[in-house]
Design an enzyme around this catalytic site. Structure first.
Site, short mmCIF file in Angstrom:
data_model
loop_
_atom_site.label_atom_id
_atom_site.label_comp_id
_atom_site.label_asym_id
_atom_site.label_seq_id
_atom_site.Cartn_x
_atom_site.Cartn_y
_atom_site.Cartn_z
N SER A 1 69.68 54.10 23.77
CA SER A 1 69.11 53.77 25.08
C SER A 1 70.04 52.86 25.87
CB SER A 1 67.79 53.01 24.91
OG SER A 1 66.81 53.86 24.44
N HIS B 1 68.68 57.72 28.66
CA HIS B 1 69.45 58.69 27.88
C HIS B 1 69.90 59.81 28.80
CE1 HIS B 1 68.55 57.36 23.70
NE2 HIS B 1 67.55 56.78 24.32
N HIS C 1 63.45 61.23 20.20
CA HIS C 1 62.86 60.26 19.28
C HIS C 1 61.59 60.83 18.67
CE1 HIS C 1 65.03 58.01 22.40
NE2 HIS C 1 65.27 57.09 21.48
N TYR D 1 58.85 59.40 18.43
CA TYR D 1 57.66 59.02 19.19
C TYR D 1 57.43 59.93 20.40
CZ TYR D 1 60.98 56.54 22.26
OH TYR D 1 62.03 56.21 23.08
N GLU D 2 58.39 60.79 20.75
CA GLU D 2 58.19 61.64 21.92
C GLU D 2 57.21 62.76 21.63
OE1 GLU D 2 61.88 62.63 24.16
OE2 GLU D 2 62.80 61.24 22.75
N ALA E 1 69.72 50.79 20.55
CA ALA E 1 69.33 49.47 21.03
C ALA E 1 68.31 48.94 20.03
CB ALA E 1 68.72 49.57 22.42
N MET F 1 63.56 52.07 17.07
CA MET F 1 62.71 53.27 17.04
C MET F 1 63.51 54.56 16.84
SD MET F 1 60.28 52.37 20.29
CE MET F 1 59.82 50.64 20.66
N SER F 2 64.70 54.46 16.29
CA SER F 2 65.53 55.68 16.18
C SER F 2 66.42 55.59 14.95
CB SER F 2 66.39 55.81 17.44
OG SER F 2 67.34 54.77 17.50
N ASN G 1 67.23 42.34 22.49
CA ASN G 1 66.17 41.32 22.56
C ASN G 1 65.92 40.76 21.17
OD1 ASN G 1 64.91 44.24 22.42
ND2 ASN G 1 63.49 42.88 21.36
N HIS H 1 60.92 48.47 27.74
CA HIS H 1 61.99 49.46 27.88
C HIS H 1 62.93 49.09 29.03
CE1 HIS H 1 64.02 53.16 27.07
NE2 HIS H 1 63.76 53.67 28.25
N1 HPA Z 1 61.75 46.92 18.79
C1 HPA Z 1 61.91 48.25 18.64
N2 HPA Z 1 62.84 48.95 19.28
C2 HPA Z 1 63.66 48.28 20.10
C3 HPA Z 1 63.54 46.89 20.30
C4 HPA Z 1 62.54 46.19 19.60
O1 HPA Z 1 62.38 44.95 19.73
N3 HPA Z 1 64.51 46.55 21.19
C5 HPA Z 1 65.19 47.69 21.51
N4 HPA Z 1 64.68 48.74 20.85
#
Ligand code: HPA
Length: 265
Positions: free
Chosen positions: A28, A58, A80, A82-83, A110, A205-206, A229, A241
């Site tokens: 991402s 993306h 992903h 989750y999609e 990310a 998440m990937s 983060n 996001h």
């Molecule tokens: N959690 C899950 N996926 C992420 C995060 C997070 O804090 N930051 C970027 N992708």
């Protein structure tokens, strides 16, 4: 011919026969790294069965060509879990990579950090991972090959090369364990504390499904996180996001330097 073989033929027609030295999947907010490639760019829409554009940040295109001294195939977008609930959504693109004659894969993402010494804006090299999302992209795969050993899933040689490239650039690249949460909701503070107890250093998440599929297909794999983060509850900064996409370019600039160096040495 298999579906992936046919797609590989189409890609070779546009990008040339020479096999890529590396496949790269961009996370991402990292899609612009595909602009580094000097070669052919093919929209996923032209590659039947490739994932459609699903998540902002993306870019659904495959770029095949030169990056510094190496041939690369860069996947600008990923699907992903989750999609749509399918963990094997990147299987066809990775089969195509194999059919192009490539045997090395570097996945980027990310991620949220669980460590004070890995603040947003930096990178983490995945030494290992935890498939915490509770599924596996090989569920339903009938062949005996489904029993993939995951002991050295994150290839020691590629990791060493990435560490050397980062050191040569003077860029900090701490190693750590990435924990795969399904998303799309972010984690709760309790889940982040649980992940820490489990031994994770970052969450995302990937990536994990792609590493499993990559190993299944015989690719040597490695992955790098761009820390966008701190995990939920570990700081007062926002999580979301939009924040991921806004922060990703900071680490992406470092990642680009590491990858450029890797592709030169
Ligand atoms: N959690 C899950 N996926 C992420 C995060 C997070 O804090 N930051 C970027 N992708």
């Amino acid at each position: 011919m298999s579906r992936s073989g046919e797609l590989a033929r189409i890609i070779r027609e546009r990008a040339g026969d020479r096999p890529p030295d590396y496949g790269l999947i961009l996370g991402s907010g990292l899609g612009h790294l595909a602009d580094m490639v000097d070669g052919a760019t093919i929209p996923y829409a032209d590659l039947d069965g490739f994932p459609a554009a699903g998540v902002s940040g993306h870019v659904p295109r495959l770029s095949v060509g030169w990056f510094e001294d190496r041939r690369v195939a860069v996947f600008g977008g990923r699907a992903h879990y989750y999609e749509h609930g399918r963990a094997d959504a990147m299987r066809l693109p990775l089969e195509v990579l194999r059919d192009l004659g490539c045997d090395r894969l570097i996945v980027t993402n990310a991620a949220g950090s669980l460590r004070d010494d890995m603040p947003p804006g930096g990178l983490m090299l995945l030494d290992d991972h935890i498939a915490f999302a509770g599924t596996n992209p090989l569920i339903g795969e009938p062949s005996e090959d489904r029993f993939v050993p995951m002991t050295d899933a994150h290839d020691p040689q590629i990791r060493a090369a990435l560490r050397s490239a980062a050191a040569a650039e003077g860029i900090d690249l701490p190693g750590g364990v990435y924990c795969w949460f399904s998303g799309p909701s972010f984690e709760t503070p309790a889940e982040i504390r649980a992940a820490r107890v489990l031994g994770a250093d970052a969450v995302g998440m990937s990536t994990v499904p792609e590493i499993i599929l990559g190993r299944f297909l015989g690719l040597r794999c490695a992955a790098v996180s761009v820390i966008t983060n701190m995990g939920a509850g570990l700081s007062s900064e926002p999580i979301g996001h939009a924040h991921t996409k806004a922060m990703a370019p900071v680490g992406a600039a470092l990642l680009e330097r590491v990858l450029r160096r890797l592709m030169r040495d």
